[in-house]
Design a protein around this motif. Sequence first.
Motif, PDB file in Angstrom:
ATOM      1  N   ASP A  42       0.819  -1.217   0.000  1.00 57.62           N
ATOM      2  CA  ASP A  42       0.000   0.000   0.000  1.00 57.62           C
ATOM      3  C   ASP A  42       0.853   1.268   0.000  1.00 57.62           C
ATOM      4  N   GLY A  43       2.152   1.107  -0.250  1.00 52.52           N
ATOM      5  CA  GLY A  43       3.036   2.258  -0.348  1.00 52.52           C
ATOM      6  C   GLY A  43       3.331   2.935   0.969  1.00 52.52           C
ATOM      7  N   THR A  44       3.015   2.294   2.097  1.00 48.61           N
ATOM      8  CA  THR A  44       3.249   2.911   3.400  1.00 48.61           C
ATOM      9  C   THR A  44       4.397   2.214   4.129  1.00 48.61           C
ATOM     10  N   ASP A  45       4.854   2.841   5.215  1.00 48.05           N
ATOM     11  CA  ASP A  45       6.067   2.415   5.920  1.00 48.05           C
ATOM     12  C   ASP A  45       5.702   1.581   7.145  1.00 48.05           C
ATOM     13  N   TYR A  46       5.842   0.276   7.046  1.00 49.82           N
ATOM     14  CA  TYR A  46       5.525  -0.597   8.178  1.00 49.82           C
ATOM     15  C   TYR A  46       6.654  -0.654   9.197  1.00 49.82           C
ATOM     16  N   THR A  63      10.272  -4.813   2.521  1.00 49.09           N
ATOM     17  CA  THR A  63      10.281  -4.628   1.075  1.00 49.09           C
ATOM     18  C   THR A  63       8.875  -4.235   0.655  1.00 49.09           C
ATOM     19  N   GLY A  64       8.645  -4.124  -0.636  1.00 40.03           N
ATOM     20  CA  GLY A  64       7.321  -3.720  -1.110  1.00 40.03           C
ATOM     21  C   GLY A  64       7.083  -4.201  -2.518  1.00 40.03           C
ATOM     22  N   THR A  65       5.829  -4.090  -2.944  1.00 35.91           N
ATOM     23  CA  THR A  65       5.479  -4.472  -4.309  1.00 35.91           C
ATOM     24  C   THR A  65       5.753  -3.338  -5.291  1.00 35.91           C
ATOM     25  N   GLY A  66       5.938  -2.116  -4.774  1.00 38.25           N
ATOM     26  CA  GLY A  66       6.076  -0.962  -5.645  1.00 38.25           C
ATOM     27  C   GLY A  66       4.752  -0.502  -6.219  1.00 38.25           C
ATOM     28  N   ARG A  76       3.409 -11.641  -1.738  1.00 42.09           N
ATOM     29  CA  ARG A  76       4.155 -12.807  -1.241  1.00 42.09           C
ATOM     30  C   ARG A  76       5.310 -13.160  -2.173  1.00 42.09           C
ATOM     31  N   ASN A  77       5.113 -12.995  -3.470  1.00 46.13           N
ATOM     32  CA  ASN A  77       6.224 -13.236  -4.400  1.00 46.13           C
ATOM     33  C   ASN A  77       7.351 -12.231  -4.184  1.00 46.13           C
ATOM     34  N   ALA A  78       7.009 -10.971  -3.896  1.00 46.33           N
ATOM     35  CA  ALA A  78       8.040  -9.981  -3.570  1.00 46.33           C
ATOM     36  C   ALA A  78       8.766 -10.389  -2.297  1.00 46.33           C
ATOM     37  N   GLY A  79       8.020 -10.900  -1.325  1.00 48.17           N
ATOM     38  CA  GLY A  79       8.648 -11.384  -0.098  1.00 48.17           C
ATOM     39  C   GLY A  79       9.532 -12.589  -0.337  1.00 48.17           C
ATOM     40  N   LEU A  80       9.094 -13.476  -1.217  1.00 44.63           N
ATOM     41  CA  LEU A  80       9.887 -14.658  -1.543  1.00 44.63           C
ATOM     42  C   LEU A  80      11.225 -14.252  -2.156  1.00 44.63           C
ATOM     43  N   ARG A  81      11.219 -13.231  -3.009  1.00 41.48           N
ATOM     44  CA  ARG A  81      12.472 -12.762  -3.617  1.00 41.48           C
ATOM     45  C   ARG A  81      13.421 -12.180  -2.571  1.00 41.48           C
ATOM     46  N   ALA A  82      12.870 -11.632  -1.491  1.00 42.31           N
ATOM     47  CA  ALA A  82      13.706 -11.037  -0.443  1.00 42.31           C
ATOM     48  C   ALA A  82      14.081 -12.043   0.638  1.00 42.31           C
TER      49      ALA A  82
END
Length: 283
Positions: A42-46, A63-66, A76-82
């Motif tokens: 959602d573009g916010t800072d967790y 990280t984020g999806t952008g 989850r795929n973005a998380g998997l890459r990280a």
Amino acid sequence: MDGGGVSVIIAAHRAHDTIARAVSSLLDQGWADWEAVVVSDDGTDYRATLEAAGLGSPRLVFTGTGRVGAGAPAARNAGLRAASKPLVAPLDADDRFLPNRLARLAPLALRHGAAVDNVAVVRDRDGAPLSTLFPPTEEVGELDGEAFLATSVPMFPVVRRDLVPGWEEDVNFCDDVVFNVQVIDRVGPLPLVGQPLYEYRQREGSITFSADSGDRAERCYRHVLARLAGDGLRIGDESIRHRFAAALEAKRALNAAYEAAHRAGRCANFQEFLALREKSLAG
């Protein structure tokens, strides 16, 4: 614990009110070798939200999806890459792990490729227990494709990272079902810990409470059936594909019954419908 580190992937979309609870449940784990990959969708800072809650930790990766609202599979795929650990486990941002979950599941996942546990369904507003997916037991059983496809509560496996299929980004409602079938296709029957160690929170305002949840489910089922008939959804075992298609048709029928009950005011959400249906069948 050698080789047993777990990357817990938390997809976060408008989750600032709940994510501290999810991350706190990881800090309470007896299994110390984990990282939490928090993916902002959602573009916010967790990071700021968690630090404000006193939850800063070097084990948190951000990280984020952008994008905004790319969806849980893309997050989850973005998380998997990280992710950097040999095991991967999804955790919804409004759910929580019980303290010994990773200690029970990680060794089994390392040995067998993946492992699952029972699920406790809890009402979010007051923490009231509603149900468990299976009758609780201390035993470790087995979950095959047929048994999994008969379930109606989400399950969240711990999977060896080299066996993770990734999440289908064009499947936006029943993506957890598709992911779990793909894991079973790759790994075979999964060890099933009978204790309910994953707390699935039913939250008003969530997607399963939305007025169009039945329509969303129907669209998803039709799309997945089309994928099964087309590219097979990356499921290699033809018998699993056929059983999956049959299970989806049964879920469509169940979903239609839920829609009718919801319109008649007999239930507020799908899990409530299932509880009423089970009581009716038992009585």
